[in-house]
Design an enzyme around this catalytic site. Structure first.
Site, PDB file in Angstrom:
ATOM      1  N   THR A 104       0.902  -1.431  -0.088  1.00 37.76           N
ATOM      2  CA  THR A 104       0.066  -0.007   0.400  1.00 37.76           C
ATOM      3  C   THR A 104       0.978   1.006  -0.263  1.00 37.76           C
ATOM      4  OG1 THR A 104      -0.608   0.146   2.604  1.00 37.76           O
ATOM      5  CG2 THR A 104      -2.348  -1.083   1.145  1.00 37.76           C
ATOM      6  N   ARG A 132      -8.590  -6.047  -0.738  1.00 37.21           N
ATOM      7  CA  ARG A 132     -10.053  -6.463   0.013  1.00 37.21           C
ATOM      8  C   ARG A 132     -10.004  -5.497   1.607  1.00 37.21           C
ATOM      9  NH1 ARG A 132     -10.148 -11.789   0.962  1.00 37.21           N
ATOM     10  NH2 ARG A 132     -10.317 -11.520   3.167  1.00 37.21           N
ATOM     11  N   GLN A 190       1.366 -13.364  -0.679  1.00 42.00           N
ATOM     12  CA  GLN A 190       0.046 -13.315  -1.443  1.00 42.00           C
ATOM     13  C   GLN A 190      -0.119 -12.461  -2.038  1.00 42.00           C
ATOM     14  OE1 GLN A 190      -1.944 -12.627   2.994  1.00 42.00           O
ATOM     15  NE2 GLN A 190      -2.553 -13.900   2.042  1.00 42.00           N
ATOM     16  N   ASP A 192       1.528  -8.282  -7.699  1.00 47.07           N
ATOM     17  CA  ASP A 192       2.403  -7.156  -7.938  1.00 47.07           C
ATOM     18  C   ASP A 192       3.669  -6.914  -8.602  1.00 47.07           C
ATOM     19  OD1 ASP A 192       3.933  -7.028  -5.633  1.00 47.07           O
ATOM     20  OD2 ASP A 192       1.908  -5.763  -4.519  1.00 47.07           O
ATOM     21  N   HIS A 228      -0.710 -16.681  -4.834  1.00 42.74           N
ATOM     22  CA  HIS A 228      -1.810 -16.357  -6.013  1.00 42.74           C
ATOM     23  C   HIS A 228      -1.351 -15.748  -7.028  1.00 42.74           C
ATOM     24  CE1 HIS A 228      -3.914 -15.056  -2.184  1.00 42.74           C
ATOM     25  NE2 HIS A 228      -3.802 -16.406  -1.895  1.00 42.74           N
ATOM     26  N   CYS A 233      -0.204 -23.759 -23.159  1.00 42.45           N
ATOM     27  CA  CYS A 233       0.925 -24.246 -23.448  1.00 42.45           C
ATOM     28  C   CYS A 233       1.166 -23.354 -21.886  1.00 42.45           C
ATOM     29  CB  CYS A 233       1.499 -23.482 -24.390  1.00 42.45           C
ATOM     30  SG  CYS A 233       1.550 -22.106 -25.075  1.00 42.45           S
ATOM     31  N   CYS A 264      -3.651 -17.971 -27.964  1.00 44.56           N
ATOM     32  CA  CYS A 264      -2.557 -18.209 -27.427  1.00 44.56           C
ATOM     33  C   CYS A 264      -2.125 -18.438 -29.713  1.00 44.56           C
ATOM     34  CB  CYS A 264      -1.654 -18.911 -26.506  1.00 44.56           C
ATOM     35  SG  CYS A 264      -0.266 -19.419 -27.026  1.00 44.56           S
ATOM     36  N   ASN A 267       1.844  -5.670  11.179  1.00 41.51           N
ATOM     37  CA  ASN A 267       0.505  -5.389  10.354  1.00 41.51           C
ATOM     38  C   ASN A 267      -0.925  -4.693  11.310  1.00 41.51           C
ATOM     39  OD1 ASN A 267      -1.421  -6.062   8.157  1.00 41.51           O
ATOM     40  ND2 ASN A 267      -3.081  -7.158  10.016  1.00 41.51           N
ATOM     41  N   ILE A 270       4.810  -0.922   8.399  1.00 45.67           N
ATOM     42  CA  ILE A 270       6.405  -1.841   8.009  1.00 45.67           C
ATOM     43  C   ILE A 270       7.439  -1.397   8.301  1.00 45.67           C
ATOM     44  CG2 ILE A 270       7.167  -3.529   6.499  1.00 45.67           C
ATOM     45  CD1 ILE A 270       3.870  -3.886   6.267  1.00 45.67           C
TER      46      ILE A 270
HETATM   47 ZN    ZN Z   1      -0.420 -21.599 -26.221  1.00 47.39          ZN
END
Ligand code: ZN
Length: 251
Positions: free
Chosen positions: A30, A38, A103, A106, A123, A134, A156, A222, A240
């Site tokens: 952030t 979320r 998670q 980015d 994720h 493929c 593709c 957090n 953080i």
């Molecule tokens: Zn493909």
């Protein structure tokens, strides 16, 4: 709650650890301008996620998924790693942390200089696309140009398969290799450091608990409470960037 005391405690735990594993969620990004989709009020929170099944069966759902993705492109393209990301990168570079389990989709940990192999993405990654047939990689800019020209993203060229951002959608299987590596790293950690995750999304949130059961120390940085605060050795509610910048040292 005393910021300086908490940060000093984190520094001592990092210094004492032989193998730290870092686990990150939306809260670390952030500060780079990426909204926590979320979180309350996030611009992306109003939109119902498009389940994987809809994506593969409906051209309209695919168009909507890509429209949203391209709408967020200016924000993603402008985002740069912040002090929190850089502190984690420094721990990795100095051999004090083994890996980052994230998670986030980015790509900012890689952008901060952490080698691809030490970033475990639970994720996936939205900064590029993959063919569902493929697995070939496709670049967002190319797909966006086609979308703007033709109103849809091409299939593709190699196999005719559907192209999708390299993320894990609702209803899509978790990535096996990433999950296996995350488990191995978690079990190898003697310090498990959570940065900016509310620890509510499963199965991702099971890793800190697994680390703790395995004898590791658990630190959670957090802004909001998490369901695992009660078993953590240290809980830090400051930003953080401030906490990690202070504990890892000046840049
Ligand atoms: Zn493909």
């Amino acid at each position: 709650m005393d910021a300086a005391r908490d940060i000093a405690a984190l520094r001592r735990m990092l210094d004492a650890a032989r193998g730290t594993v870092v686990f990150t969620g939306a809260g670390i990004s952030t500060d780079s301008g990426i909204p926590d989709f979320r979180g309350p009020g996030g611009t992306w929170a109003r939109l119902r996620p498009i389940p994987f099944q809809d994506f593969v069966t409906s051209a309209a759902a695919r168009r909507e998924a890509w429209r949203r993705r391209f709408e967020s492109e200016p924000v993603l393209r402008a985002a740069r790693p912040n002090r929190g990301h850089r502190a984690v990168a420094r721990l990795i570079r100095e051999g004090r942390a083994r890996s980052v389990i994230t998670q986030n989709i980015d790509g900012l940990h890689q952008a901060s200089g952490i080698p691809e192999g030490q970033v475990i993405e639970l994720h996936g990654n939205t900064t590029y696309a993959r063919c569902l047939g493929c697995g070939a990689r496709h670049e967002i800019a190319t797909l966006q140009a086609a979308f703007e020209r033709e109103g849809e993203v091409p299939d593709c060229a190699a196999c005719g398969g559907l192209l999708k951002t390299a993320t894990i959608s609702f209803g899509q299987a978790m990535p096996e290799a990433a999950m296996r590596r995350a488990r191995e790293e978690t079990l190898a950690a003697d310090l498990f450091l959570v940065l900016g995750s509310s620890l509510v999304v499963q199965p991702a949130a099971s890793f800190p608990e697994m680390a703790k059961r395995n004898g590791a120390r658990l630190v959670i940085v957090n802004r909001q409470e998490t369901p695992l605060d009660g078993i953590a050795d240290l809980v830090i509610r400051h930003g953080i960037a401030e906490a990690m910048g202070g504990a890892v040292g000046p840049e």
